[in-house]
Enzyme design. Structure first.
Site, mmCIF file in Angstrom:
data_model
loop_
_atom_site.group_PDB
_atom_site.id
_atom_site.type_symbol
_atom_site.label_atom_id
_atom_site.label_comp_id
_atom_site.label_asym_id
_atom_site.label_seq_id
_atom_site.Cartn_x
_atom_site.Cartn_y
_atom_site.Cartn_z
ATOM 1 N N PRO A 93 0.847 -1.191 0.000
ATOM 2 C CA PRO A 93 0.000 0.000 0.000
ATOM 3 C C PRO A 93 0.884 1.242 0.000
ATOM 4 O O PRO A 93 1.883 1.296 0.729
ATOM 5 C CB PRO A 93 -0.809 -0.112 1.287
ATOM 6 C CG PRO A 93 -0.417 -1.376 1.953
ATOM 7 C CD PRO A 93 0.652 -2.028 1.163
ATOM 8 N N HIS A 94 0.532 2.216 -0.835
ATOM 9 C CA HIS A 94 1.392 3.383 -0.957
ATOM 10 C C HIS A 94 0.605 4.593 -1.448
ATOM 11 O O HIS A 94 -0.503 4.461 -1.945
ATOM 12 C CB HIS A 94 2.566 3.105 -1.907
ATOM 13 C CG HIS A 94 2.140 2.761 -3.300
ATOM 14 N ND1 HIS A 94 1.785 1.470 -3.666
ATOM 15 C CD2 HIS A 94 1.996 3.510 -4.415
ATOM 16 C CE1 HIS A 94 1.455 1.448 -4.942
ATOM 17 N NE2 HIS A 94 1.567 2.677 -5.419
#
Length: 156
Positions: free
Chosen positions: A66-67
């Protein structure tokens, strides 16, 4: 910029017991809540979830990343967690994940963001590195592993 330069023991959690993707993302965000680079925790959460809605960050090989590129952070923020049991993360290879990286970088650091995503993907994408990450017994072991692996890895 190296993984070992961004990651510290404070932002590593081993053997998390979670059962859903949303629980994992929330936990990863809570891990970095007091990171000095986080300016706005709620905005960071919104931006990570927005990115996740666009396309799952389950990148395959049991890894989720996740980013977000966001003005909610002033400096790159990185956290890592291993999961006690695999969970469904809607990964591109349809395999469950057990290794989670959370990365957030300031919007103006697009090149660095992409290079860090690539670096994490290439390093953690190696089966031997993944196996070692899943077997570590301390957060210091994680840092030592990245320090060792990045010795011969080109600086970005």
């Amino acid at each position: 910029m190296k993984i070992e330069d961004l990651l510290s023991e404070k932002y590593i959690v081993l053997h998390l017991e979670m059962s859903t993707k949303s629980q994992v993302i929330d936990k990863m965000l809570s891990i970095v809540a007091d990171h000095p680079g986080v300016r706005d925790h709620e905005k960071l959460r919104q931006d990570v979830l927005k990115r996740e809605k666009e396309m799952s960050t389950g990148i395959g090989k049991q890894i989720a990343l996740p980013h977000a590129k966001t003005d909610a952070v002033s400096d790159p923020v990185l956290a890592l967690a291993t999961l006690k049991t695999e969970i469904n993360f809607e990964s591109i290879d349809n395999e469950p994940v057990q290794l989670i990286f959370l990365l957030a970088t300031p919007e103006e650091m697009l090149a660095e963001h992409l290079k860090l995503l690539s670096r994490i993907t290439r390093m953690a994408g190696r089966e031997d590195v993944r196996d070692r990450l899943m077997q570590v017994t301390s957060r210091q072991d994680v840092l030592d592993l990245f320090k060792e692996e990045e010795k011969d890895f080109p600086q970005i």
